[in-house]
Design a protein around this motif. Structure first.
Motif, PDB file in Angstrom:
ATOM      1  N   ILE A 156       0.864  -1.173   0.000  1.00 18.87           N
ATOM      2  CA  ILE A 156       0.000   0.000   0.000  1.00 18.87           C
ATOM      3  C   ILE A 156       0.903   1.226   0.000  1.00 18.87           C
ATOM      4  O   ILE A 156       1.742   1.402   0.881  1.00 18.87           O
ATOM      5  CB  ILE A 156      -0.927   0.011   1.229  1.00 18.87           C
ATOM      6  N   LEU A 157       0.744   2.060  -1.029  1.00 22.74           N
ATOM      7  CA  LEU A 157       1.598   3.223  -1.213  1.00 22.74           C
ATOM      8  C   LEU A 157       0.804   4.505  -1.018  1.00 22.74           C
ATOM      9  O   LEU A 157      -0.406   4.556  -1.292  1.00 22.74           O
ATOM     10  CB  LEU A 157       2.204   3.216  -2.623  1.00 22.74           C
ATOM     11  N   ASP A 158       1.489   5.542  -0.557  1.00 18.03           N
ATOM     12  CA  ASP A 158       0.815   6.844  -0.457  1.00 18.03           C
ATOM     13  C   ASP A 158       0.807   7.496  -1.844  1.00 18.03           C
ATOM     14  O   ASP A 158       1.363   6.942  -2.805  1.00 18.03           O
ATOM     15  CB  ASP A 158       1.494   7.730   0.594  1.00 18.03           C
ATOM     16  N   PRO A 159       0.173   8.658  -2.005  1.00 16.47           N
ATOM     17  CA  PRO A 159       0.085   9.272  -3.339  1.00 16.47           C
ATOM     18  C   PRO A 159       1.440   9.558  -3.985  1.00 16.47           C
ATOM     19  O   PRO A 159       1.543   9.619  -5.214  1.00 16.47           O
ATOM     20  CB  PRO A 159      -0.687  10.569  -3.068  1.00 16.47           C
ATOM     21  N   LYS A 160       2.503   9.710  -3.172  1.00 21.48           N
ATOM     22  CA  LYS A 160       3.837   9.948  -3.727  1.00 21.48           C
ATOM     23  C   LYS A 160       4.536   8.654  -4.147  1.00 21.48           C
ATOM     24  O   LYS A 160       5.589   8.696  -4.765  1.00 21.48           O
ATOM     25  CB  LYS A 160       4.700  10.673  -2.696  1.00 21.48           C
ATOM     26  N   GLY A 161       3.952   7.531  -3.777  1.00 18.10           N
ATOM     27  CA  GLY A 161       4.567   6.254  -4.109  1.00 18.10           C
ATOM     28  C   GLY A 161       5.398   5.657  -2.996  1.00 18.10           C
ATOM     29  O   GLY A 161       6.016   4.597  -3.175  1.00 18.10           O
ATOM     30  N   ASP A 162       5.437   6.288  -1.829  1.00 22.04           N
ATOM     31  CA  ASP A 162       6.186   5.747  -0.695  1.00 22.04           C
ATOM     32  C   ASP A 162       5.356   4.672   0.012  1.00 22.04           C
ATOM     33  O   ASP A 162       4.122   4.762   0.099  1.00 22.04           O
ATOM     34  CB  ASP A 162       6.539   6.857   0.301  1.00 22.04           C
ATOM     35  N   LEU A 163       6.042   3.674   0.535  1.00 21.85           N
ATOM     36  CA  LEU A 163       5.378   2.541   1.161  1.00 21.85           C
ATOM     37  C   LEU A 163       4.724   2.945   2.482  1.00 21.85           C
ATOM     38  O   LEU A 163       5.375   3.513   3.367  1.00 21.85           O
ATOM     39  CB  LEU A 163       6.376   1.406   1.405  1.00 21.85           C
TER      40      LEU A 163
END
Length: 372
Positions: A156-163
């Protein structure tokens, strides 16, 4: 062939001249008992000079990859993640697993490649194997089991692509026992290079490291994660090339420090001091350190317009192994790996869809001024 006796060399010469020669025919030609020829053939199989039944001769510069084959799911949130409720996401699915990714990269670069792993008797496992076959990977040594389902990983990633959160069902790899190494030994012994990831259980990894003593192939190992780095044997002797990121190295060494390439260099030297022949410690966008024979060099990361980091570390390993198979020294091989890792960040795929030997060479100019 320094590891062969004179009679073994004579037997091997006849086999190379006539792969269909029977043991009695070889015995008559050399004036030996058939039982003696059978013993020599068995030793030639164990040492990797022939592949066993039919006296098939191994391909030159062949790689065998042992470890994880995983089905990856990624869910990227469209808005900041709110826990304990439903979040709108965009999802992608792909094939993963460190050893599987490395195998696909190597095959696309033109290396004859075999893969050893476990998948479930399910649609996911069948899809992974079909995809690897399409890429030219030999999957004859992959075992299909009903005991567990094919491994899966979800991020599951945040909108920036970080885990934000990752979950993994990797229980199937607990079934990868030492007898799987024995079963595939002819394929391993005949390879130029064997790579294993720490998805293997600790006793299986230790058995591989122990049994490879006296074998002709080079052995490379990747730690996979800070949790799985503990599966490595205490004595790293027998591992020719060890890959870790700085967090995994710190976990192994019980140390801190992850801000500069000097930290990576220190970690690499310490790991080499534990018996590993050569060590690569990576620091993502900062670069990497490479230790060989008590010497260490650092390299800045190759500049990239990164889109997605997924698969970059595995691509780096594949590029380094490709360089070693091309007889580069470990420093140049690691630099080639860093190039392939950077190229992989510039696509959303875990393995670059345009990858080939020509593609890699076309971007070689990006290695200029890399040394740190």
């Amino acid at each position: 062939m320094d590891d062969l006796g004179s009679q073994e060399i004579s037997v091997l010469k006849i086999i190379r001249d006539n792969p269909f020669a029977g043991q009695q025919e070889i015995a008559a030609a050399l004036g030996l008992a058939r039982s003696t020829v059978a013993a020599h053939v068995s030793q030639l199989v164990q040492k990797g000079y022939v592949l066993g039944r039919g006296y098939l001769l191994p391909e030159p510069k062949r790689a065998v990859l042992i470890g994880g084959a995983v089905f990856d799911r990624k869910y990227r949130a469209r808005e900041p993640v709110v826990m304990e409720t439903s979040n709108p996401v965009d999802s992608t699915r792909s094939f993963g697993g460190v050893a599987r990714n490395v195998a696909e990269n190597l095959a696309l670069l033109g290396t004859p490649t075999s893969f050893v792993s476990l998948v479930g008797e399910d649609e996911t496992g069948a899809s992974i194997l079909a995809h690897l076959r399409e890429r030219g990977v030999d999957v004859s040594q992959v075992v299909t089991t009903r005991e567990r389902q094919t491994a899966e990983y979800a991020a599951i990633l945040d909108p920036k692509g970080d885990l934000v959160m990752g979950i993994a069902d990797m229980g199937i790899f607990d079934l990868l026992r030492p007898d799987h190494i024995d079963r595939a030994w002819a394929h391993l012994a005949s390879a130029s290079l064997v790579f294993a990831d720490c998805n293997l259980p600790a006793d299986t990894l230790a058995y591989l490291v122990s049994r490879r003593q006296g074998a002709r192939f080079q052995l490379a190992v990747d730690a996979v994660s800070t949790h799985k780095v503990g599966r490595l044997p205490e004595d790293l002797t027998g591992i020719d090339l060890l890959f870790m990121n700085i967090d995994e190295a710190n976990s192994r060494l019980g140390r801190s420090g992850h801000t500069s390439l000097d930290d990576a260099a220190d970690a690499a030297l310490r790991l080499a001091g534990q018996g590993a022949g050569n060590v690569v410690v990576t620091m993502g966008a900062r670069g990497m350190a490479v230790a060989a024979e008590s010497n260490v060099r650092t390299f800045a990361a190759v500049a990239a317009n990164a889109i997605d980091m997924t698969g970059a570390g595995d691509a780096m390993i594949a590029g380094a192994l490709h360089g070693l198979l091309a007889e580069q020294d470990v420093y140049e091989a690691a630099r080639l790996g860093s190039l392939l890792g950077a190229l992989t960040t510039e696509t959303s795929a875990s393995v670059h869809p345009e990858l080939s030997q020509h593609f890699l060479q076309a971007h070689a100019h990006r290695l200029a001024h890399q040394e740190g």
